[in-house]
Design an enzyme around this catalytic site. Structure first.
Site, PDB file in Angstrom:
ATOM      1  N   HIS A 198      12.126  -1.055   4.202  1.00 11.00           N
ATOM      2  CA  HIS A 198      13.580  -0.874   4.385  1.00 11.00           C
ATOM      3  C   HIS A 198      14.280  -1.885   3.476  1.00 11.00           C
ATOM      4  O   HIS A 198      14.059  -1.898   2.277  1.00 11.00           O
ATOM      5  CB  HIS A 198      13.882  -1.062   5.877  1.00 11.00           C
ATOM      6  N   HIS A 242      12.651   8.120  -0.738  1.00 11.47           N
ATOM      7  CA  HIS A 242      13.584   7.996   0.393  1.00 11.47           C
ATOM      8  C   HIS A 242      13.312   9.108   1.386  1.00 11.47           C
ATOM      9  O   HIS A 242      12.966  10.229   0.985  1.00 11.47           O
ATOM     10  CB  HIS A 242      15.036   8.091  -0.101  1.00 11.47           C
ATOM     11  N   ASP A 247      17.487   0.108  -3.394  1.00 15.82           N
ATOM     12  CA  ASP A 247      16.859  -1.203  -3.555  1.00 15.82           C
ATOM     13  C   ASP A 247      16.284  -1.433  -4.948  1.00 15.82           C
ATOM     14  O   ASP A 247      15.858  -2.537  -5.260  1.00 15.82           O
ATOM     15  CB  ASP A 247      15.733  -1.371  -2.513  1.00 15.82           C
TER      16      ASP A 247
HETATM   17  N1  CMC Z   1       5.781   5.353  -4.407  1.00 14.02           N
HETATM   18  C1  CMC Z   1       4.803   6.284  -4.541  1.00 14.02           C
HETATM   19  N2  CMC Z   1       4.730   7.375  -3.739  1.00 14.02           N
HETATM   20  C2  CMC Z   1       5.662   7.524  -2.805  1.00 14.02           C
HETATM   21  C3  CMC Z   1       6.704   6.590  -2.643  1.00 14.02           C
HETATM   22  C4  CMC Z   1       6.731   5.478  -3.496  1.00 14.02           C
HETATM   23  N3  CMC Z   1       7.684   4.541  -3.384  1.00 14.02           N
HETATM   24  N4  CMC Z   1       7.482   6.991  -1.624  1.00 14.02           N
HETATM   25  C5  CMC Z   1       6.968   8.125  -1.162  1.00 14.02           C
HETATM   26  N5  CMC Z   1       5.871   8.454  -1.874  1.00 14.02           N
HETATM   27  C6  CMC Z   1       5.035   9.642  -1.692  1.00 14.02           C
HETATM   28  C7  CMC Z   1       4.028   9.415  -0.563  1.00 14.02           C
HETATM   29  O1  CMC Z   1       2.854   8.862  -1.041  1.00 14.02           O
HETATM   30  C8  CMC Z   1       3.887  10.799  -0.034  1.00 14.02           C
HETATM   31  O2  CMC Z   1       3.024  11.494  -0.910  1.00 14.02           O
HETATM   32  P1  CMC Z   1       1.965  12.584  -0.344  1.00 14.02           P
HETATM   33  O3  CMC Z   1       2.816  13.627   0.302  1.00 14.02           O
HETATM   34  O4  CMC Z   1       1.247  13.035  -1.557  1.00 14.02           O
HETATM   35  O5  CMC Z   1       1.120  11.833   0.637  1.00 14.02           O
HETATM   36  C9  CMC Z   1       5.272  11.423  -0.193  1.00 14.02           C
HETATM   37  O6  CMC Z   1       5.872  10.697  -1.252  1.00 14.02           O
HETATM   38  C10 CMC Z   1       6.132  11.318   1.033  1.00 14.02           C
HETATM   39  O7  CMC Z   1       6.111   9.966   1.481  1.00 14.02           O
HETATM   40  P2  CMC Z   1       6.414   9.504   2.967  1.00 14.02           P
HETATM   41  O8  CMC Z   1       5.686   8.245   3.239  1.00 14.02           O
HETATM   42  O9  CMC Z   1       6.177  10.649   3.904  1.00 14.02           O
HETATM   43  O10 CMC Z   1       7.935   9.225   2.913  1.00 14.02           O
HETATM   44  P3  CMC Z   1       8.773   8.532   4.051  1.00 14.02           P
HETATM   45  O11 CMC Z   1       9.982   9.341   4.199  1.00 14.02           O
HETATM   46  O12 CMC Z   1       7.975   8.319   5.280  1.00 14.02           O
HETATM   47  O13 CMC Z   1       9.069   7.105   3.449  1.00 14.02           O
HETATM   48  C11 CMC Z   1      10.027   5.375   2.236  1.00 14.02           C
HETATM   49  C12 CMC Z   1      10.251   6.759   2.852  1.00 14.02           C
HETATM   50  C13 CMC Z   1      11.366   4.883   1.719  1.00 14.02           C
HETATM   51  C14 CMC Z   1       9.527   4.407   3.318  1.00 14.02           C
HETATM   52  C15 CMC Z   1       9.014   5.480   1.086  1.00 14.02           C
HETATM   53  O14 CMC Z   1       9.526   6.293   0.073  1.00 14.02           O
HETATM   54  C16 CMC Z   1       8.590   4.143   0.535  1.00 14.02           C
HETATM   55  O15 CMC Z   1       7.684   3.515   1.062  1.00 14.02           O
HETATM   56  N6  CMC Z   1       9.269   3.650  -0.548  1.00 14.02           N
HETATM   57  C17 CMC Z   1       8.987   2.319  -1.070  1.00 14.02           C
HETATM   58  C18 CMC Z   1       9.749   1.271  -0.277  1.00 14.02           C
HETATM   59  C19 CMC Z   1      11.213   1.321  -0.551  1.00 14.02           C
HETATM   60  O16 CMC Z   1      11.658   1.372  -1.683  1.00 14.02           O
HETATM   61  N7  CMC Z   1      12.015   1.251   0.516  1.00 14.02           N
HETATM   62  C20 CMC Z   1      13.476   1.284   0.440  1.00 14.02           C
HETATM   63  C21 CMC Z   1      14.002   2.532   1.036  1.00 14.02           C
HETATM   64  S1  CMC Z   1      15.692   2.934   0.632  1.00 14.02           S
HETATM   65  C22 CMC Z   1      16.712   1.744   1.261  1.00 14.02           C
HETATM   66  C23 CMC Z   1      16.382   1.174   2.562  1.00 14.02           C
HETATM   67  O17 CMC Z   1      16.168   1.882   3.523  1.00 14.02           O
HETATM   68  O18 CMC Z   1      16.346  -0.056   2.620  1.00 14.02           O
END
Ligand code: CMC
Length: 461
Positions: free
Chosen positions: A296, A335, A390
């Site tokens: 987050h 996201h 971010d």
């Molecule tokens: N890098 C590489 N792959 C990713 C990423 C990433 N940053 N984010 C999502 N994916 C892929 C993930 O591996 C999955 O692939 P597959 O379907 O092949 O397994 C697919 O995209 C869906 O991912 P998810 O984990 O189901 O997505 P989520 O909605 O649960 O997670 C998230 C959202 C923001 C936690 C995630 O995108 C992430 O970990 N991002 C990196 C951390 C980050 O930048 N966080 C800030 C978020 S925005 C502002 C805030 O909230 O603070």
């Protein structure tokens, strides 16, 4: 001065144009529906798809990359508004008149003064604490200090009853005025008390974040400067230097962009606590706790480590290849809601380029970030993975002279507005949050006395 400010406005308007061209991002009036409970929805892990509550505070359009606060497009607010006005908008629901904005801004500036809380905070080993933990601690100290003010002594918020009102419960003695003026203290309605607490928190968290930044570097906290805006004071109280008009404007835009964002994890955490009828301070403290994590708000700090680790534009491609092969997350990308470019990142990217020339040069990190964005978009864009808020915010903060450990606290400073606006809204029609769980554990096990137990065999993963 005007030139710089106009330049920033032009950058924002250009980002807005690009967003509309690429994704057609604009709030869609068809989304507004009368909500009738219970609603039927499909819920996935992490409560994906679940609807927590109804809200009029803000709207995130994940498919088109749109974001609006109270119906106003985020690009318009960044281009034409300021953080004080946005706080009023989020909390009260409409844009203020000139007089309302002046009064509200004065109140926020007044509430930046929290010397007693800062004195207590200085009694803790702040320089050795995680800054987000220190901020949470400070919020709890504020609760202790300020609730009395909200309930009893909040002069600025004190209700006044005119002499022409009926059913006057008691009078103060006339004080020699030509015409007798009667002021009556009455218990403030709960909403007004909560509103006072929300305003205290919006300012107090900013003062505490600035003080924590200074204490970490062995300096004493600074009092706010009455001449400066909220954004100007955040920078001044953090660095001790009066910011330029351009720096103030960039900070103001960063504050606006981070102010609210749907039912994100920290907003939900704050609402869950508020729904128990715990006070607003405890609710905001919960929001700060949730924002701390690297998935987050903590991602902004991780992005800087990552960019530094990549080291050069030439290393971007091999780094991405290796990272994705290991199935690691690229910080600042992806996201839950946006499956197109995050509108906040669209504004922050050009500001990062601009502020890289600022107090602390970004030493080529912006170029690495831009190359990383291109590489990730080409590999993961088809999966809907683009930069989020971010990704560029850390570069913006660095350019403004804010140290890395303070990035997430700065995010929290902005987000207090969204947390508190949504808390006020939710409390109007409160119901305690209490979702269910899908139990998948053992059943019907028989209790074995400790002497008769054998060591449990670990399952191989
Ligand atoms: N890098 C590489 N792959 C990713 C990423 C990433 N940053 N984010 C999502 N994916 C892929 C993930 O591996 C999955 O692939 P597959 O379907 O092949 O397994 C697919 O995209 C869906 O991912 P998810 O984990 O189901 O997505 P989520 O909605 O649960 O997670 C998230 C959202 C923001 C936690 C995630 O995108 C992430 O970990 N991002 C990196 C951390 C980050 O930048 N966080 C800030 C978020 S925005 C502002 C805030 O909230 O603070």
């Amino acid at each position: 001065m005007h030139f710089e400010s106009d330049r920033i406005t032009r950058l924002i308007l250009a980002a807005s144009k690009k967003a509309h061209r690429e994704t057609g991002a604009s709030p869609d009036s068809r989304i507004v529906k009368i909500v009738e409970w219970p609603v039927t929805c499909t819920v996935g892990p992490g409560l994906e798809g679940a609807i927590a509550c109804e809200s009029k505070v803000g709207y995130v359009n994940g498919a088109q990359g749109g974001l609006s606060y109270r119906g106003y497009d985020i690009f318009d607010l960044c281009a034409h508004s300021n953080y004080e006005e946005v706080c009023f908008l989020l909390l009260i629901g409409n844009l203020p008149s000139k007089a309302e904005l002046r009064g509200f801004s004065d109140k926020l500036r007044d509430y930046l003064h929290i010397p007693d809380v800062l004195r207590q905070l200085a009694g803790f080993p702040i320089e050795r604490m995680n800054p987000m933990a220190a901020l949470r601690l400070g919020t709890n100290l504020m609760r202790h200090e300020q609730t009395d003010l909200d309930f009893l002594r909040g002069k600025a918020d004190e209700a006044k009853i005119g002499t022409d009102e009926d059913s006057i419960p008691m009078e103060t003695l006339p004080r020699g005025e030509e015409h007798a003026i009667y002021e009556f203290r009455r218990r403030q309605p709960i909403r007004d008390r909560n509103l006072a607490a929300c305003c205290r928190l919006i300012s107090g968290v900013a003062s505490m974040a600035a003080a924590i930044a200074r204490m970490r570097e062995g300096h004493l906290p600074l009092a706010p400067d009455p001449e400066l805006s909220y954004a100007g004071n955040v920078l001044y109280m953090t660095s001790g230097e009066r910011p330029s008009a351009e720096e103030t404007r960039i900070m103001d835009v960063a504050l606006i962009l981070h102010a609210d964002h749907g039912m994100n994890a920290s907003t939900f955490a704050a609402l869950v606590v508020a729904s128990t009828l715990a006070d607003v301070y405890s609710s905001v403290s919960a929001g700060i706790g949730a924002l701390t994590g690297p998935l987050h708000g903590g991602a902004n700090e991780q992005v800087m480590h990552m960019l530094r680790g990549i080291g050069s534009v030439a290393n971007v491609k091999p780094w991405v290849k290796a990272t994705l092969a290991e199935k690691k997350r690229v910080m600042g990308f992806g996201h839950r809601v946006y499956k197109v470019y995050d509108p906040r990142a669209r504004v922050l990217a050009p500001l990062a380029a601009l502020s890289g020339r600022g107090k602390v040069a970004n030493k080529g990190l912006f170029q690495i970030a831009a190359a990383l964005e291109t590489e990730i978009a080409s590999r993961l864009g088809k999966k809907g993975i683009f930069p989020n808020v971010d990704f560029y915010s850390g570069l913006v903060y660095t350019g403004l002279g804010i140290s890395e450990r303070m990035f997430t606290p700065m995010f929290a400073v902005s987000r207090v507005a969204g947390w508190t606006a949504r808390i006020l809204e939710y409390l109007k029609n409160n119901r305690i949050f209490r979702p269910r769980v899908m139990y998948s554990g053992a059943v019907d096990r028989h209790y074995v006395p400790i002497a008769a137990r054998r060591p449990a065999r670990r399952k191989k993963r």
